[in-house]
Design a protein around this motif. Structure first.
Motif, PDB file in Angstrom:
ATOM      1  N   THR A 334       0.835  -1.201   0.000  1.00  0.00           N
ATOM      2  CA  THR A 334       0.000   0.000   0.000  1.00  0.00           C
ATOM      3  C   THR A 334       0.872   1.254   0.000  1.00  0.00           C
ATOM      4  N   MET A 335       2.036   1.166   0.665  1.00  0.00           N
ATOM      5  CA  MET A 335       2.983   2.293   0.643  1.00  0.00           C
ATOM      6  C   MET A 335       3.443   2.559  -0.798  1.00  0.00           C
ATOM      7  N   VAL A 336       3.649   1.487  -1.553  1.00  0.00           N
ATOM      8  CA  VAL A 336       4.070   1.660  -2.943  1.00  0.00           C
ATOM      9  C   VAL A 336       3.013   2.481  -3.681  1.00  0.00           C
ATOM     10  N   SER A 337       1.774   2.186  -3.395  1.00  0.00           N
ATOM     11  CA  SER A 337       0.690   2.905  -4.055  1.00  0.00           C
ATOM     12  C   SER A 337       0.710   4.386  -3.685  1.00  0.00           C
ATOM     13  N   ILE A 338       0.974   4.672  -2.427  1.00  0.00           N
ATOM     14  CA  ILE A 338       1.030   6.071  -1.991  1.00  0.00           C
ATOM     15  C   ILE A 338       2.096   6.809  -2.785  1.00  0.00           C
ATOM     16  N   TYR A 339       3.212   6.117  -2.973  1.00  0.00           N
ATOM     17  CA  TYR A 339       4.302   6.728  -3.716  1.00  0.00           C
ATOM     18  C   TYR A 339       3.902   6.948  -5.178  1.00  0.00           C
ATOM     19  N   GLY A 340       3.219   5.976  -5.739  1.00  0.00           N
ATOM     20  CA  GLY A 340       3.040   5.998  -7.195  1.00  0.00           C
ATOM     21  C   GLY A 340       1.751   6.583  -7.731  1.00  0.00           C
ATOM     22  N   VAL A 341       0.743   6.726  -6.884  1.00  0.00           N
ATOM     23  CA  VAL A 341      -0.583   7.012  -7.445  1.00  0.00           C
ATOM     24  C   VAL A 341      -0.664   8.359  -8.158  1.00  0.00           C
ATOM     25  N   ASP A 342       0.040   9.362  -7.658  1.00  0.00           N
ATOM     26  CA  ASP A 342      -0.006  10.657  -8.322  1.00  0.00           C
ATOM     27  C   ASP A 342       1.115  10.802  -9.346  1.00  0.00           C
ATOM     28  N   LYS A 343       1.933   9.774  -9.478  1.00  0.00           N
ATOM     29  CA  LYS A 343       3.035   9.773 -10.447  1.00  0.00           C
ATOM     30  C   LYS A 343       2.636   8.953 -11.669  1.00  0.00           C
ATOM     31  N   TRP A 344       2.270   7.711 -11.414  1.00  0.00           N
ATOM     32  CA  TRP A 344       1.977   6.800 -12.528  1.00  0.00           C
ATOM     33  C   TRP A 344       0.503   6.832 -12.911  1.00  0.00           C
ATOM     34  N   GLY A 345      -0.318   7.360 -12.056  1.00  0.00           N
ATOM     35  CA  GLY A 345      -1.742   7.434 -12.372  1.00  0.00           C
ATOM     36  C   GLY A 345      -2.520   6.225 -11.894  1.00  0.00           C
ATOM     37  N   ARG A 346      -3.824   6.410 -11.869  1.00  0.00           N
ATOM     38  CA  ARG A 346      -4.695   5.350 -11.345  1.00  0.00           C
ATOM     39  C   ARG A 346      -4.813   4.186 -12.315  1.00  0.00           C
ATOM     40  N   ARG A 347      -4.955   4.505 -13.597  1.00  0.00           N
ATOM     41  CA  ARG A 347      -5.216   3.439 -14.565  1.00  0.00           C
ATOM     42  C   ARG A 347      -4.060   2.449 -14.654  1.00  0.00           C
ATOM     43  N   PHE A 348      -2.858   2.975 -14.657  1.00  0.00           N
ATOM     44  CA  PHE A 348      -1.708   2.075 -14.741  1.00  0.00           C
ATOM     45  C   PHE A 348      -1.715   1.091 -13.565  1.00  0.00           C
ATOM     46  N   LEU A 349      -1.945   1.641 -12.359  1.00  0.00           N
ATOM     47  CA  LEU A 349      -1.920   0.774 -11.177  1.00  0.00           C
ATOM     48  C   LEU A 349      -3.032  -0.274 -11.237  1.00  0.00           C
TER      49      LEU A 349
END
Ligand code: BGC
Length: 522
Positions: A334-349
């Motif tokens: 979940t920490m990875v998501s915090i790091y990435g969600v505003d960088k890689w975007g929702r759709r990619f995740l």
């Protein structure tokens, strides 16, 4: 710091605002609402495998488990036992409907406080339970608490956060769910060792701790500027906004918030409005996202990891330990998501997480099928086998925990316009709870009947949901919440439902790439 990767034609908006200590603190306290939820998600599975608990409340399941002739897949198959887990979610479903009215009329803060108080009551009754009805009553009160907390906390976070950080802060809610689950798993592991077999009372009563944090927290928190405006307290709201953003120049954002609120006041029937054609995209997401989140099958693992591991031949201790390991993976991912969600975007995740889960479900079904066949009689289980199964469970959980787990709450909370926000958020929570309830209630019966095929059942839905995201969910990364209406207008499918004149500021300058892959800079 994530770049604000979007320019919105003439409407380019960048409200000033910092990640002030004030925002950070309020968000941390608010996110404790998630902790309560997580604790209760995680606690029931471990308690359910504790022999002394089973013997006291569910003697027939206890006998069934002792009986070596019973098919392994079926040893926990009991509707009353699953009722202990599932009743909470049914209550949460009902409460979230009432919570929407409280949240709208009296503010997000009061909803959170109510949740905390109900929680305390439930935890006490459960800790002192003498009969099944006390167990179920306690779980129902906890469920009411969850209904309130889950309705108000994600809204609170989305409204307090400067939009650049909205994704990361909102996932704070999900992170605290995972912390709650992990604490529950660890607590179960240690309390199961207590002599005399009454450790489960501490496990269940332990929900008091997060309950108290939320009670105290919601007393010291202030309400969001949006909520103050919604209730007509404009001066206070402006001051609050200055404090929250840490700058004096909040005029533009304030005016927009008031405008949005005025528009929403004209709307008299938020529930009926949800059915209007222009809200079709929002309603579709409010229903489909939580539905799909549950149909990933995640809660089979969160609720029943110890049961599942004990079913596939782990001893009691090892099963509880495996649940702890899964809890850690859930938290870290979940920490990875915090790091990435505003960088890689929702759709990619969403899409990456979906592929990862699918691959693991296939491997897990194959592993369990190969060893247990359909008669559920594995013989000796080699150690490497246990390691492989736990490993793939972990990879599966990490895929969920950086995609559907957090985004299943984040995306709905950021796409609703204010005039339907409370009501629509209730739909999200209700659908989530309804399917959490159904899965909690039927999973053990499904396991007994579908056997290893149960994992393929969920895999099928993971394929469906990935298509859904690919074709129907526009990217929401980096778009201010009050500007969110734009994303539908240029979407290949949703544009037909959302007319341009509905925009408070006229059309924006978004241009979507094919299949709604998100806005391009224009
Ligand atoms: C889901 C829960 C799930 C949890 C696991 C949440 O987002 O709503 O149902 O148990 O994630 O971390």
């Amino acid at each position: 710091m994530p770049a604000v990767g979007i320019a919105v034609g003439d409407n380019k908006k960048e409200y000033p605002g910092n990640l002030t200590p004030f925002v950070t603190l309020t968000c941390i306290v608010a996110a404790m609402g998630g902790l309560i939820f997580g604790y209760d998600l995680g606690i029931s599975g471990g308690v359910t495998t504790t022999p002394s608990f089973l013997k006291k409340f569910f003697p027939s399941v206890y006998r069934q488990k002792q009986d070596s002739i019973t098919n392994q897949y079926c040893q926990y198959d009991s509707q009353i036992l699953t009722m202990f887990t599932s009743s909470l979610y049914l209550a949460a479903l009902l409460a979230s409907l009432v919570a929407s009215i409280v949240t709208r009329k009296f503010g997000r803060k009061l909803s959170m406080l109510s949740g905390g108080i109900l929680f305390c009551a439930g935890a006490i009754i459960n800790g002192f339970a003498k009969a099944i009805w006390m167990l179920i009553l306690g779980r129902i009160l906890l469920g009411f608490g969850i209904g309130f907390a889950n309705q108000s906390v994600p809204l609170y976070l989305s409204e307090m956060a400067p939009y650049k950080y909205r994704g990361a802060l909102n996932i704070g809610f999900q992170l605290s769910i995972t912390v709650g689950i992990l604490i529950a798993n660890v607590v179960n592991y240690f309390f199961a060792k207590i002599h005399g077999g009454w450790g489960w009372r501490l496990s269940l009563g332990g929900a008091m701790v997060p309950a108290l944090i939320i009670v105290v927290g919601s007393l010291v928190l202030s309400d969001t500027p949006n909520s103050l405006i919604e209730r007509g307290q404009h001066d206070e709201a402006r001051e609050k906004l200055k404090r929250v953003r840490g700058v004096d120049d909040v005029d533009e954002e304030f005016i927009d918030l008031v405008a949005a609120s005025e528009a929403s006041k004209k709307v008299e029937h938020p529930w009926r409005n949800l059915l209007q054609r222009k809200y079709r995209p929002h309603m579709t997401m409010a229903v489909m996202i939580p539905f799909f989140q549950q149909l990933t099958g995640i809660n089979v693992i969160m609720f029943y990891a110890p049961v599942l591991f004990s079913t596939i031949g782990f001893g009691n201790d090892a099963a509880l330990m495996a649940a702890v390991i899964i809890g850690i993976v859930n938290f870290v991912a979940t920490m990875v998501s915090i790091y990435g969600v505003d960088k890689w975007g929702r759709r990619f995740l969403f899409l990456e997480g979906g592929s990862q889960m699918l691959m693991c479900q296939a491997v897990i079904a194959a592993c369990i099928g190969a060893k247990f066949g359909t008669d559920g009689n594995p013989g000796e289980l080699p150690k490497w086998y246990a390691i492989v199964v736990v490993l793939f469970f972990c990879i599966y959980v990490s895929g969920f925990s950086w995609s559907w787990g957090p985004l299943g709450w984040l995306v709905p909370s950021e796409i609703f316009p204010l005039e339907i926000r409370s009501a629509a958020q209730s739909v999200v929570v209700s659908v989530n709870m309804l399917f959490t309830f159904i899965i909690a209630q039927v999973f053990l019966a499904m396991l007994c009947r579908l056997k290893f095929g149960v994992f393929l059942f969920f895999a099928f839905f993971v394929v469906l949901m990935s298509f859904f995201i690919y074709y129907f969910l526009p990217e929401t990364k980096g778009i201010p919440i009050e500007e969110m209406g734009q994303i539908w207008k240029t979407h290949w499918f949703w544009s037909r439902f959302v007319a341009d004149e509905d925009s408070p500021k006229g059309g924006g300058g978004y241009e979507m790439t094919k299949a709604g892959q998100g806005p391009k800079n224009v």
